[in-house]
Design an enzyme around this catalytic site. Structure first.
Site, PDB file in Angstrom:
ATOM      1  N   ILE A  90      32.685  40.778  18.124  1.00  0.00           N
ATOM      2  CA  ILE A  90      32.199  40.417  16.469  1.00  0.00           C
ATOM      3  C   ILE A  90      31.809  39.586  16.430  1.00  0.00           C
ATOM      4  CG2 ILE A  90      33.249  43.414  16.928  1.00  0.00           C
ATOM      5  CD1 ILE A  90      36.052  41.990  15.876  1.00  0.00           C
ATOM      6  N   CYS A  91      31.449  39.338  15.151  1.00  0.00           N
ATOM      7  CA  CYS A  91      31.000  38.280  14.352  1.00  0.00           C
ATOM      8  C   CYS A  91      32.244  37.964  12.847  1.00  0.00           C
ATOM      9  CB  CYS A  91      29.914  38.166  14.194  1.00  0.00           C
ATOM     10  SG  CYS A  91      29.334  36.767  13.083  1.00  0.00           S
TER      11      CYS A  91
END
Length: 313
Positions: A90-91
């Site tokens: 995930i960013c």
């Protein structure tokens, strides 16, 4: 595990310390490294209350680089939740996608509390983000408690302590929450900065028609400071400030020059005495030359008349 790693390594020392601090689960989160890999942790977090994730318990992985804590970890969710993609990094500003925002003072505890704080936020198209409906997220929150991890053998029914109404967070939780709030603030400020930079980079100067429209909507002072870029041939002659009469071409050029270069320093007018003296001298010279020319003409006429008189005699 201690015999497997170099205990003098800063990353190993840091992870050993954090593993000891997070050994016991809390009501909201728990994380521990795998038995055979100190640089891969599995965590469980409870969904934030009063949100679409309330009642859910979510499981995931944290993969740490050998340069930890100088470089950020990678975070991967394993439980379907409707906010983050399953099995994908995930960013976030605390993940490996943004090493420029990571700080060595942050820890795994900080990352866990930040994940809980990020869950109710909007994905906005970030890598590994999802924007499910509230109904879908509530349904996934109920199903999340039946999840069991095959890698670590953790079950969501017993991963965290039961919630109690009189639970008091520890001092470490307070510190981690303060750091998590800084992470959220940095994420918002970095997004706004990127938006402003992209807007400035993509912005183009207005066309003459747009400049004319913009100038008509501004006040009189702003219109004088930034006149519309209309061709000079189509521009009507401006009127004088007091008389209302059209200005001469010389006055118009002076007025345009003053608008085009407002930042040029204004100097005091030079004394006019030398100019007046030169003008008086020129007038006197012209008078003297005129008198001399008249005298020559008079003398020529006089000599011509005298010669005529002698001839007649």
């Amino acid at each position: 595990m201690e015999n497997k790693y170099n205990l003098k390594s800063p990353a190993v020392k840091r992870l050993m310390k954090e593993a000891a601090e997070l050994r016991d689960p809390t009501q909201h989160y728990h994380a521990q490294p795998l038995e055979d890999n100190l640089f891969e942790w599995h965590f469980s977090v409870r969904g934030p209350p009063d949100s679409d994730f309330d009642g859910g318990v979510y499981h995931g992985r944290i993969v740490l680089p050998p340069e930890y804590p100088m470089k950020p970890p990678s975070i991967i969710l394993l439980t379907p939740n409707g906010r983050f993609e399953v099995g994908k990094k995930i960013c976030l500003s605390i993940s490996g996608h943004h090493p420029e925002t990571w700080q060595p003072s942050w820890s795994i505890r900080t990352a866990l509390i930040a994940i809980i704080g990020f869950m109710p936020t909007k994905g906005e198209g970030a890598i590994g983000s999802l924007d499910y409906t509230p109904e879908e997220r509530r349904a996934l929150a109920k199903k999340s408690q039946d999840f069991s991890c095959e890698a670590c053998g953790c079950s969501m029914h017993s991963a965290l302590l039961a919630l109690t109404p009189n639970s008091n967070p520890s001092a470490e939780d307070h510190k981690a929450k303060e750091l998590a709030q800084q992470i959220n603030f940095k994420a918002e400020s970095s997004l706004s900065r990127q938006a402003s930079e992209s807007g400035a980079a993509e912005g183009e100067p207005p066309t003459p028609a747009e400049g004319a429209l913009a100038s008509t909507s501004e006040g009189p002072e702003q219109a004088e400071a930034s006149p519309p870029t209309v061709p000079e041939e189509a521009r009507p002659p401006p009127a004088g400030p007091a008389t209302g009469r059209p200005l001469s071409p010389r006055q118009r050029r002076a007025q345009q020059h003053s608008h085009q270069a407002p930042s040029r320093p204004v100097f005091a007018a030079a004394p006019r005495q030398p100019r007046d003296a030169s003008r008086v001298g020129s007038v006197l010279l012209i008078v003297v030359l005129t008198l001399a020319l008249a005298a020559l003409i008079f003398r020529r006429v006089y000599l011509a008349n005298e010669y005529k008189f002698d001839y007649e005699l």
